[in-house]
Write an enzyme that holds these catalytic residues in place. Structure first.
Site, PDB file in Angstrom:
ATOM      1  N   ARG A  55       0.833  -1.204   0.000  1.00  0.00           N
ATOM      2  CA  ARG A  55       0.000   0.000   0.000  1.00  0.00           C
ATOM      3  C   ARG A  55       0.866   1.251   0.000  1.00  0.00           C
ATOM      4  NH1 ARG A  55      -2.188   2.715   4.387  1.00  0.00           N
ATOM      5  NH2 ARG A  55      -1.962   0.922   5.759  1.00  0.00           N
ATOM      6  N   TYR A 108     -15.614  15.748 -16.377  1.00  0.00           N
ATOM      7  CA  TYR A 108     -16.129  14.387 -16.249  1.00  0.00           C
ATOM      8  C   TYR A 108     -17.130  14.315 -15.098  1.00  0.00           C
ATOM      9  CZ  TYR A 108     -16.077   9.457 -14.869  1.00  0.00           C
ATOM     10  OH  TYR A 108     -16.446   8.188 -14.492  1.00  0.00           O
ATOM     11  N   ASP A 181      -6.635  17.016 -15.662  1.00  0.00           N
ATOM     12  CA  ASP A 181      -6.925  15.624 -16.023  1.00  0.00           C
ATOM     13  C   ASP A 181      -6.546  15.449 -17.494  1.00  0.00           C
ATOM     14  OD1 ASP A 181      -8.034  13.163 -16.755  1.00  0.00           O
ATOM     15  OD2 ASP A 181      -9.762  13.407 -15.448  1.00  0.00           O
ATOM     16  N   LYS A 206      -7.756   4.135 -19.375  1.00  0.00           N
ATOM     17  CA  LYS A 206      -8.091   4.595 -20.710  1.00  0.00           C
ATOM     18  C   LYS A 206      -6.930   4.350 -21.678  1.00  0.00           C
ATOM     19  CE  LYS A 206     -11.958   6.109 -18.879  1.00  0.00           C
ATOM     20  NZ  LYS A 206     -11.757   5.969 -17.438  1.00  0.00           N
TER      21      LYS A 206
END
Length: 389
Positions: A55, A108, A181, A206
């Site tokens: 993590r 978005y 972004d 993406k």
């Protein structure tokens, strides 16, 4: 090296030299052993230190982070479990109650949702702007609580391209941190850090991975100090990248420049063809003459991208009917893969917005979003024609 070369030669430094594997290994270990408590404690305090717990850092994940930092021209990166994990992680790390955020109006839907949630739960003020005029940003940002500017390189789904050079310069002059972004452009078409951005976020799901087989996100930082400010908060959030997902993304990156060329070429061709069809009332593609962002897009982007949208005369019902009639293209929510996907934003990705908010964001009821793949463009056009009737 040019970006095409850098994309092929992904970073493999976290692994021992000498007989280095061509493919980055998957280190599927949750934890790493130490010989002393002091060494373990030192490692836990440093995002670039020895591996402690996946993590907090993992060799495969770090290879992805270093690769993305190299592609974007950043000082470092943090990989996340998803694009929304990256956006949420950075926002939660940089904002506190009472802060003000200036955000591009057409963002978005997921970004809209998290900003609205922060506003409601923590009293963070969110001011919307068009993204076309630095003076509009300056008027909204001249406030002692303004902390962050939020933009998208190519807005989803209208294709708006904001004035990145002007807006980022204005943000820097006012001491406001900027977040861009870059998911829809990828580093192939635009590198916002080179234009003055402080943080670039990606949904690596993406174009970066490009094969619809991985969920991931990343934040790339222009400044190491900002990365170190964000890193502890993201460790606490726990939205860390999985080593196998990181490996899948690293596998996709070498073909990114090749895929982006095909995505752009196909989308540009289909945009022109769709504009000739009866019943199509508007086509939105940033590199197509007549698009509101055309001049900016030609200045900021190295290509028009693989996303286009178009409006149908029949409104919501026409949009829904079209996405159910396609055969080669697939009705799916994501984008950026090698296959062509279609969606109806008003009822899917931007369903959180009411009619007024949809109109303000430039999303018409009959607007169809298309993530154009790398298939043969003649086959795609045949499919669209039959779906249009």
């Amino acid at each position: 090296m040019e970006l095409n070369t850098r994309a092929v030669h992904v970073v493999n430094d976290p692994f021992p030299s000498g007989g280095r594997p061509l493919s980055v290994p998957i280190v599927q270990s949750s934890a790493f052993a130490f010989d002393s408590a002091a060494e373990l404690a030192d490692a836990m305090a440093d995002p670039d230190g020895r591996y402690v717990y996946s993590r907090r850092g993992n060799p495969t994940v770090r290879a992805l982070e270093q690769t993305l930092a190299g592609l974007e021209g950043g000082e470092g990166a943090i990989a996340f479990a998803s694009g929304m994990g990256a956006i949420s992680g950075v926002l939660l790390a940089l904002l506190k109650p009472g802060d003000r955020v200036v955000a591009q109006r057409c963002l978005y839907g997921g970004t809209h949702a998290v900003l609205a949630d922060l506003a409601e739960r923590y009293g963070i003020e969110v001011v919307r702007m068009s993204g076309d005029d630095p003076a509009e940003f300056e008027a909204a940002a001249v406030h002692p609580a303004t902390r962050l500017l939020v933009l998208e390189t190519i807005a989803n789904p209208t294709g708006q391209v904001p004035d990145l050079p002007g807006l980022l310069a204005a943000a820097r002059a006012l001491g406001v941190t900027s977040l861009v972004d870059n998911s829809l452009a990828s580093p192939v078409l635009c590198r916002p850090l080179e234009l003055g951005a402080d943080v670039v976020v990606h949904s690596t799901t993406k174009y970066l991975s490009g094969h619809s087989d991985v969920l991931g996100g990343a934040a790339v930082f222009a400044d190491d100090a900002l990365l170190r400010r964000v890193w502890p908060r993201t460790v606490e959030l726990g939205a860390c990248a999985d080593p196998f997902a990181a490996w899948l993304t690293l596998r996709g990156i070498p073909t990114l420049p090749l895929r982006m060329r095909e995505h752009c070429a196909n989308a540009a061709a289909l945009a022109e063809l769709l504009a000739t069809r009866a019943g199509v009332t508007a086509v939105h593609y940033p590199w197509r003459a007549g698009h509101p962002s055309y001049d900016t897009a030609r200045k900021v982007l190295a290509g028009g991208g693989g996303l286009l949208s178009f409006e149908l005369a029949g409104g919501r019902e026409a949009g829904r009917a079209f996405i159910e009639r396609v055969r080669l293209a697939k009705l799916a929510l994501s984008l950026g893969g090698v296959e062509t996907l279609v969606a109806h934003p008003a009822s899917t990705s931007h369903r959180e917005l009411d009619e007024g908010e949809l109109a303000a964001a430039g999303i018409a009821p009959g607007l169809v979003r298309m993530s154009v793949g790398i298939e043969d463009v003649e086959d795609l056009w045949e499919d669209l024609q039959q779906a249009l009737g």
